[in-house]
Design an enzyme around this catalytic site. Structure first.
Site, PDB file in Angstrom:
ATOM      1  N   ASP A  75     -46.843   6.195 -44.627  1.00 24.61           N
ATOM      2  CA  ASP A  75     -46.664   4.791 -44.983  1.00 24.61           C
ATOM      3  C   ASP A  75     -46.348   4.786 -46.478  1.00 24.61           C
ATOM      4  OD1 ASP A  75     -46.678   2.004 -44.968  1.00 24.61           O
ATOM      5  OD2 ASP A  75     -48.828   1.911 -45.396  1.00 24.61           O
TER       6      ASP A  75
ATOM      7  N   GLU B 295     -42.255   5.068 -42.422  1.00 27.44           N
ATOM      8  CA  GLU B 295     -41.964   3.652 -42.185  1.00 27.44           C
ATOM      9  C   GLU B 295     -40.665   3.282 -42.880  1.00 27.44           C
ATOM     10  OE1 GLU B 295     -43.829  -0.345 -43.808  1.00 27.44           O
ATOM     11  OE2 GLU B 295     -45.080   0.505 -42.211  1.00 27.44           O
TER      12      GLU B 295
ATOM     13  N   ASP C 299     -53.390   1.446 -45.534  1.00 24.49           N
ATOM     14  CA  ASP C 299     -52.297   2.422 -45.655  1.00 24.49           C
ATOM     15  C   ASP C 299     -52.595   3.690 -44.847  1.00 24.49           C
ATOM     16  OD1 ASP C 299     -50.807   1.042 -48.101  1.00 24.49           O
ATOM     17  OD2 ASP C 299     -52.955   1.113 -48.535  1.00 24.49           O
TER      18      ASP C 299
END
Length: 184
Positions: free
Chosen positions: A7, A68, A141
């Protein structure tokens, strides 16, 4: 298959490593968050993220990296920082010849919760259940990095079938064009 979920972010970059077994079984191997100070120069922040990610890749030996995808953000500076962190990670993977796949936030949410518009609490809850963790991963996260890795594990067979179908279609197109050229 070992999947490293990332992430990306400049202030907090979530990292995870999971391993998939049979079917939808997944096991968490490691999770962490790389933090950089907002008052540090951009180059130093990216280097800190790169150094940590490279250490993870060299230590955990992932088969694939799931990052991501920056889809849309209201804050352009945040989107730029996220994209830069993702780029540094993709570069580190490319240097090691590790495949990189990008997944949108809605793909990840849909994969782990069944709802592409799930909130962070729902994602965290489902990640905790899927991985049978004793406690919820924090901060968000970390949970997001685990969710990315899970998403990729569950989508990998479909991604492989799509790539095979695309390769077959390209080969058929090449053969057809060769046949047309021979007729002319």
């Amino acid at each position: 298959m070992r999947v490293m979920g990332v992430d990306p972010g400049l202030t907090r970059c979530g990292l995870s490593m999971i391993e998939t077994g049979r079917g939808r079984d997944v096991v968490a191997l490691d999770v962490d968050v790389v933090r950089t100070a907002a008052d540090e120069p951009l180059a130093r922040r990216l280097m800190a993220i790169s150094d940590t990610v490279e250490h993870w890749m060299d230590t955990h030996l992932p088969d694939v990296i799931a990052i991501e995808r920056v889809f849309a953000h209201q804050n352009a500076n945040t989107a730029m920082g996220t994209a830069q962190a993702g780029g540094v990670i993709a570069l580190a993977a490319a240097k090691r010849e590790i495949d990189v796949h990008f997944h949108t936030p809605s793909e990840v949410k849909a994969a782990v919760t069944g709802n592409g518009r799930a909130d962070k609490a729902q994602v965290t809850e489902m990640v905790t259940r899927i991985l049978k963790l004793q406690s919820k991963p924090t901060p968000a996260d970390a949970a997001d990095a685990l969710a990315l890795a899970i998403c990729h594990c569950w989508r990998a067979p479909m991604i492989a079938r799509m790539a095979a179908a695309e390769a077959m279609a390209a080969e058929q197109k090449r053969k057809y064009q060769a046949k047309l050229k021979a007729v002319r």
